[in-house]
Design an enzyme around this catalytic site. Structure first.
Site, mmCIF file in Angstrom:
data_model
loop_
_atom_site.group_PDB
_atom_site.id
_atom_site.type_symbol
_atom_site.label_atom_id
_atom_site.label_comp_id
_atom_site.label_asym_id
_atom_site.label_seq_id
_atom_site.Cartn_x
_atom_site.Cartn_y
_atom_site.Cartn_z
ATOM 1 N N GLU A 1 0.824 -1.204 0.000
ATOM 2 C CA GLU A 1 0.000 0.000 0.000
ATOM 3 C C GLU A 1 0.863 1.261 0.000
ATOM 4 O O GLU A 1 0.432 2.331 -0.436
ATOM 5 C CB GLU A 1 -0.937 -0.013 1.225
ATOM 6 N N HIS B 1 7.758 -27.035 -0.649
ATOM 7 C CA HIS B 1 7.097 -28.161 -1.319
ATOM 8 C C HIS B 1 5.946 -27.671 -2.187
ATOM 9 O O HIS B 1 5.064 -28.443 -2.558
ATOM 10 C CB HIS B 1 6.579 -29.149 -0.270
ATOM 11 N N LYS C 1 -13.898 1.150 -3.788
ATOM 12 C CA LYS C 1 -14.980 1.642 -2.911
ATOM 13 C C LYS C 1 -16.028 2.367 -3.741
ATOM 14 O O LYS C 1 -17.234 2.207 -3.558
ATOM 15 C CB LYS C 1 -14.410 2.607 -1.876
HETATM 16 O O1 PA5 Z 1 -3.030 1.929 5.839
HETATM 17 C C1 PA5 Z 1 -4.134 2.449 5.763
HETATM 18 O O2 PA5 Z 1 -4.309 3.664 5.950
HETATM 19 C C2 PA5 Z 1 -5.364 1.610 5.481
HETATM 20 O O3 PA5 Z 1 -5.024 0.273 5.257
HETATM 21 C C3 PA5 Z 1 -6.340 1.694 6.642
HETATM 22 O O4 PA5 Z 1 -5.706 1.228 7.807
HETATM 23 C C4 PA5 Z 1 -7.609 0.872 6.388
HETATM 24 O O5 PA5 Z 1 -8.204 1.275 5.190
HETATM 25 C C5 PA5 Z 1 -8.576 1.063 7.543
HETATM 26 O O6 PA5 Z 1 -8.863 2.411 7.708
HETATM 27 P P1 PA5 Z 1 -9.591 2.944 8.999
HETATM 28 O O7 PA5 Z 1 -8.725 2.718 10.165
HETATM 29 O O8 PA5 Z 1 -9.810 4.397 8.723
HETATM 30 O O9 PA5 Z 1 -10.893 2.185 9.132
#
Ligand code: PA5
Length: 431
Positions: free
Chosen positions: A281, A302, A416
């Site tokens: 990410e 394996h 989303k």
């Molecule tokens: O790294 C990030 O910012 C995302 O992976 C968030 O942690 C994830 O989308 C969850 O977001 P939130 O804590 O706002 O629910």
């Protein structure tokens, strides 16, 4: 190939001087920016170095209350609000049964599976329950939906006591979850505004669930503090996290587009998931970035091991190894020796495992797979805290070397948006 086999270690790391010199200045510039910016989500860099006595006492107090009044803690969260706690819990608690000082901790809100939530509700119905709902934004669909269900369940089951049994971890000021918590009088933990999801595991996001699970969260934070202090070092020659970042960057530039994190302990499977999210990410933007993947050896030797040894030469491997474990077992001598394994008798499984790591590194390097080795003294809370911070620091540097923002995730919005369009378009069928 400039790098054929690079062996490094968290304690004793080597890049040759020519390579160090060519990146030294760039790394220093990025370091200076990351350490001084007030506009990016870099609060995690100094967080472990700060004093947290009041917070730690609150975590002690509430986790003790939960352990004494509940059989199970249900943690609601997704992504950075879920993966880190899950990773630490799995890495540091026993494979079977519960740890001495912990209760069961389960997770929900990471998927849209109706079966998962239905079966979770059935499962917790016979147990005393507390809930920790975690969301920085307070509006992410998966945890918000799950929390709607769990909250109603807790309210119906516990009535007036329900507000005591729900603990919220969220932004200090804004978001729907913050409003709900204020309205209902839930106790709250704060995710600092300047720390983003996947860099938040060493805040109450990760610390409360793992404390309830029986993990020594103070030792974890000591390890993170040790790393935060050592890795303040701006010079690439003396900073292992930056050296790892530069190595993977150099390999990427040479066409090794996939990194495989490989470890030798199944309890690290969920840690792999945390690592994958952190790097994926943070780096996968503007059609750039290493594809992060993971394997657990020897299991995967394996399976996908064949591909690593002889498949497309697009990948390099980062072997993660802990030299010492609390538990071990010795191979027994067997007078019958029908399995012809007496040559291993009286040797420990962990010793055999370590040799399988060495063999894997040699075989893969010979097969032209560049291998980076990260070694830590022991799989315990201190070293895991150190490693988590090490990877976060390396990741911020690595993404910056790619010239992408390590702290945003614009691509996540795409699914989303599409899903919302579909949900508004079609009525979801009701039973
Ligand atoms: O790294 C990030 O910012 C995302 O992976 C968030 O942690 C994830 O989308 C969850 O977001 P939130 O804590 O706002 O629910």
């Amino acid at each position: 190939m400039a790098i054929h086999l690079v062996q490094t270690s968290l304690l004793n790391c080597t890049l040759d001087m020519k390579q160090i010199d060519s990146y030294r200045q760039r790394v220093m510039n990025i370091h200076t920016y990351l350490e001084s910016t007030t506009t990016d989500l870099t609060g995690w860099i100094t967080y472990p170095l700060q004093e947290h006595d009041a917070l730690f006492s609150k975590i002690d107090y509430i986790s003790k209350e939960i352990r004494s009044k509940a059989d199970i803690l249900v943690v609601v969260g997704v992504g950075g609000s879920f993966l880190g706690a899950r990773a630490i819990q799995d890495a540091l608690t026993p494979y079977f049964g519960l740890p001495k000082n912990g209760i069961e901790v389960v997770y929900v809100g990471q998927n849209m599976s109706g079966a998962y939530i239905k079966q979770l509700l059935d499962y917790i119905d016979q147990k005393e329950v507390y809930v920790n709902v975690i969301s920085k934004s307070g509006g992410t669909m998966e945890p918000a939906l799950a929390f709607r269900v769990i909250r109603q369940y807790i309210e119906e089951r516990y009535g007036a006591e329900s507000s005591q049994r729900i603990i919220v971890t969220t932004d200090p000021e804004k978001g729907l979850l913050k409003e709900m918590a204020d309205n209902a009088g839930y106790r709250q933990f704060v995710i600092p505004s300047n720390i983003g999801g996947r860099y938040s595991v060493l805040t109450p996001v990760g610390l409360l669930p793992v404390a309830v699970a029986g993990v020594d969260f103070r030792a974890l934070m000591e390890g993170a503090k040790g790393a935060a202090s050592e890795l303040q070092e701006p010079d690439l020659a003396n900073n292992h996290a930056y050296q790892y970042a530069v190595m993977r960057h150099m390999l990427y530039e040479q066409g090794y587009t996939n990194e495989i994190l490989a470890s030798f302990e199944p309890s690290l499977n969920k840690f792999h998931e945390w690592w994958k999210q952190l790097f994926g990410e943070s780096e996968g933007k503007q059609h750039k970035g290493l594809f992060p993947s993971t394997v657990t050896f020897s299991t995967d030797l394996h399976a996908i091991g064949q591909y690593i040894q002889e498949g497309s030469r697009i990948l390099f491997e980062t072997l993660l190894h802990f030299n010492d474990m609390d538990d071990d077992f010795y191979v027994p001598y067997d007078a019958r020796n029908e399995d012809s394994l007496n040559y291993l008798s009286n040797r420990s499984f962990n010793e055999i495992n370590a040799l399988s790591k060495q063999g894997t590194a040699l075989a893969h390097a010979e097969g032209d797979v560049p291998v980076i080795q990260l070694e830590l003294p022991k799989l315990d809370a201190y070293n895991l805290g150190y490693l988590i911070y090490f990877f976060m620091k390396a990741c911020a540097m690595s993404a910056s070397l790619l010239e992408v923002n390590p702290f945003n995730q614009p691509g996540v919005e795409a699914y989303k948006k599409k899903m919302l369009e579909l949900l508004l378009e079609k009525k979801v069928s009701k039973k």
